[in-house]
Scaffold this motif. Structure first.
Motif, PDB file in Angstrom:
ATOM      1  N   TRP A  37       0.764  -1.205  -0.102  1.00  0.00           N
ATOM      2  CA  TRP A  37      -0.155   0.001   0.029  1.00  0.00           C
ATOM      3  C   TRP A  37       0.993   1.205   0.036  1.00  0.00           C
ATOM      4  CZ3 TRP A  37      -4.039  -1.062  -2.044  1.00  0.00           C
ATOM      5  CH2 TRP A  37      -4.859  -2.197  -1.939  1.00  0.00           C
ATOM      6  N   VAL A  38       1.860   1.204   0.614  1.00  0.00           N
ATOM      7  CA  VAL A  38       3.007   2.297   0.634  1.00  0.00           C
ATOM      8  C   VAL A  38       3.364   2.435  -0.749  1.00  0.00           C
ATOM      9  CG1 VAL A  38       5.287   3.400   1.336  1.00  0.00           C
ATOM     10  CG2 VAL A  38       3.501   2.058   3.121  1.00  0.00           C
ATOM     11  N   THR A  41       0.584   3.718  -3.059  1.00  0.00           N
ATOM     12  CA  THR A  41       0.209   5.262  -2.589  1.00  0.00           C
ATOM     13  C   THR A  41       1.125   6.194  -3.271  1.00  0.00           C
ATOM     14  OG1 THR A  41      -1.128   4.498  -0.707  1.00  0.00           O
ATOM     15  CG2 THR A  41      -0.398   6.794  -0.900  1.00  0.00           C
ATOM     16  N   VAL A  42       2.646   5.965  -3.039  1.00  0.00           N
ATOM     17  CA  VAL A  42       3.536   6.589  -3.694  1.00  0.00           C
ATOM     18  C   VAL A  42       3.656   6.833  -5.070  1.00  0.00           C
ATOM     19  CG1 VAL A  42       6.124   7.022  -3.885  1.00  0.00           C
ATOM     20  CG2 VAL A  42       5.085   6.426  -1.681  1.00  0.00           C
ATOM     21  N   SER A  43       3.544   5.800  -5.769  1.00  0.00           N
ATOM     22  CA  SER A  43       2.955   5.518  -7.226  1.00  0.00           C
ATOM     23  C   SER A  43       1.934   6.394  -7.618  1.00  0.00           C
ATOM     24  CB  SER A  43       3.154   4.198  -7.733  1.00  0.00           C
ATOM     25  OG  SER A  43       3.080   4.015  -9.105  1.00  0.00           O
ATOM     26  N   ALA A  44       0.759   6.370  -6.919  1.00  0.00           N
ATOM     27  CA  ALA A  44      -0.494   7.107  -7.374  1.00  0.00           C
ATOM     28  C   ALA A  44       0.002   8.670  -7.000  1.00  0.00           C
ATOM     29  CB  ALA A  44      -1.637   6.686  -6.485  1.00  0.00           C
ATOM     30  N   LEU A  85      -1.257   6.801   4.790  1.00  0.00           N
ATOM     31  CA  LEU A  85      -0.987   8.250   4.799  1.00  0.00           C
ATOM     32  C   LEU A  85      -0.444   8.815   5.873  1.00  0.00           C
ATOM     33  CD1 LEU A  85      -4.450   9.324   2.747  1.00  0.00           C
ATOM     34  CD2 LEU A  85      -1.932   9.299   1.878  1.00  0.00           C
ATOM     35  N   ARG A  86      -0.702   8.266   7.137  1.00  0.00           N
ATOM     36  CA  ARG A  86      -0.368   8.862   8.401  1.00  0.00           C
ATOM     37  C   ARG A  86       1.090   8.504   8.540  1.00  0.00           C
ATOM     38  NH1 ARG A  86      -5.291   7.546  12.411  1.00  0.00           N
ATOM     39  NH2 ARG A  86      -6.489   9.257  11.787  1.00  0.00           N
ATOM     40  N   SER A  87       1.594   7.243   8.145  1.00  0.00           N
ATOM     41  CA  SER A  87       2.907   6.852   8.232  1.00  0.00           C
ATOM     42  C   SER A  87       3.885   7.447   7.047  1.00  0.00           C
ATOM     43  CB  SER A  87       3.206   5.152   7.994  1.00  0.00           C
ATOM     44  OG  SER A  87       2.944   4.878   6.995  1.00  0.00           O
ATOM     45  N   LEU A  88       3.356   7.617   5.836  1.00  0.00           N
ATOM     46  CA  LEU A  88       4.197   8.255   4.892  1.00  0.00           C
ATOM     47  C   LEU A  88       4.205  10.073   5.454  1.00  0.00           C
ATOM     48  CD1 LEU A  88       2.440   7.123   1.870  1.00  0.00           C
ATOM     49  CD2 LEU A  88       4.899   6.688   2.416  1.00  0.00           C
ATOM     50  N   ARG A  90       4.398  11.022   8.598  1.00  0.00           N
ATOM     51  CA  ARG A  90       5.383  11.006   9.743  1.00  0.00           C
ATOM     52  C   ARG A  90       6.794  11.020   9.057  1.00  0.00           C
ATOM     53  NH1 ARG A  90       7.012   6.134  13.261  1.00  0.00           N
ATOM     54  NH2 ARG A  90       7.842   7.175  15.395  1.00  0.00           N
ATOM     55  N   ASP A  91       7.085   9.901   8.250  1.00  0.00           N
ATOM     56  CA  ASP A  91       8.419   9.770   7.597  1.00  0.00           C
ATOM     57  C   ASP A  91       8.980  11.034   6.832  1.00  0.00           C
ATOM     58  OD1 ASP A  91       8.604   7.505   9.186  1.00  0.00           O
ATOM     59  OD2 ASP A  91       8.329   6.121   7.446  1.00  0.00           O
ATOM     60  N   GLY A  92       8.003  11.959   6.387  1.00  0.00           N
ATOM     61  CA  GLY A  92       8.393  13.104   5.694  1.00  0.00           C
ATOM     62  C   GLY A  92       8.164  12.943   4.089  1.00  0.00           C
ATOM     63  N   LEU A  93       7.552  11.743   3.772  1.00  0.00           N
ATOM     64  CA  LEU A  93       7.564  11.418   2.209  1.00  0.00           C
ATOM     65  C   LEU A  93       6.480  12.016   1.666  1.00  0.00           C
ATOM     66  CD1 LEU A  93       8.127   7.497   2.658  1.00  0.00           C
ATOM     67  CD2 LEU A  93       9.639   9.223   2.097  1.00  0.00           C
TER      68      LEU A  93
END
Length: 147
Positions: A37-38, A41-44, A85-88, A90-93
């Motif tokens: 999912w990460v 999501t990054v790809s989208a 989305l929350r974890s991305l 948090r990591d600054g992505l």
């Protein structure tokens, strides 16, 4: 023994990152960014391929609303998309921007760090799509031998 400054200690720790070591923080990050999912999501959010013909956007990174991401990521649950989305964030992505409208408009967008990850994810996604037929053939061959 020479005393090290905080900056020197950080530089040494960074030089010693080794994902093959169990306690290395880079291993935890690698585990997170390899989640499907990460990756999707990054790809989208990276915007590739371009939207539907006639759309006003030519592809490339762009902000997206939650509902747009949910439609793009077929099969993702609301809970999983929210956690991702929350974890991305948090990591600054990614960045989350709330605009004071009625109702509130929230968009998500890749940061520079996220764009650098997107470039890798895009290549991985392309490889998987280009080689799926070969993988399916190999699976069928292997399964036929095994039975």
């Amino acid at each position: 023994m020479a005393t090290m400054t905080a900056a020197e200690k950080r530089a040494q720790a960074k030089a010693e990152y080794d994902a093959f070591l169990q306690a290395c923080p880079s291993r935890m990050l690698l585990d997170q960014i390899s989640n499907k999912w990460v990756t999707l999501t990054v790809s989208a959010l990276g915007g590739y391929p371009p939207p539907e013909p006639g759309a006003d956007h030519a592809g490339g990174p762009r902000p997206m609303r939650y509902s747009e991401l949910a439609r793009r990521l077929a099969g993702v649950s609301q809970k999983m998309l929210t956690q991702t989305l929350r974890s991305l964030e948090r990591d600054g992505l990614i960045t989350r921007t709330a605009t004071a409208t009625v109702p509130v408009t929230v968009t998500y967008e890749l940061t520079d760090l996220g764009i650098s990850l997107h470039q890798l994810v895009r290549s991985l996604k392309g490889w998987a799509e280009a080689h799926m037929d070969a993988v399916l053939e190999n699976r069928a061959t292997h399964d036929a031998r095994a039975s």
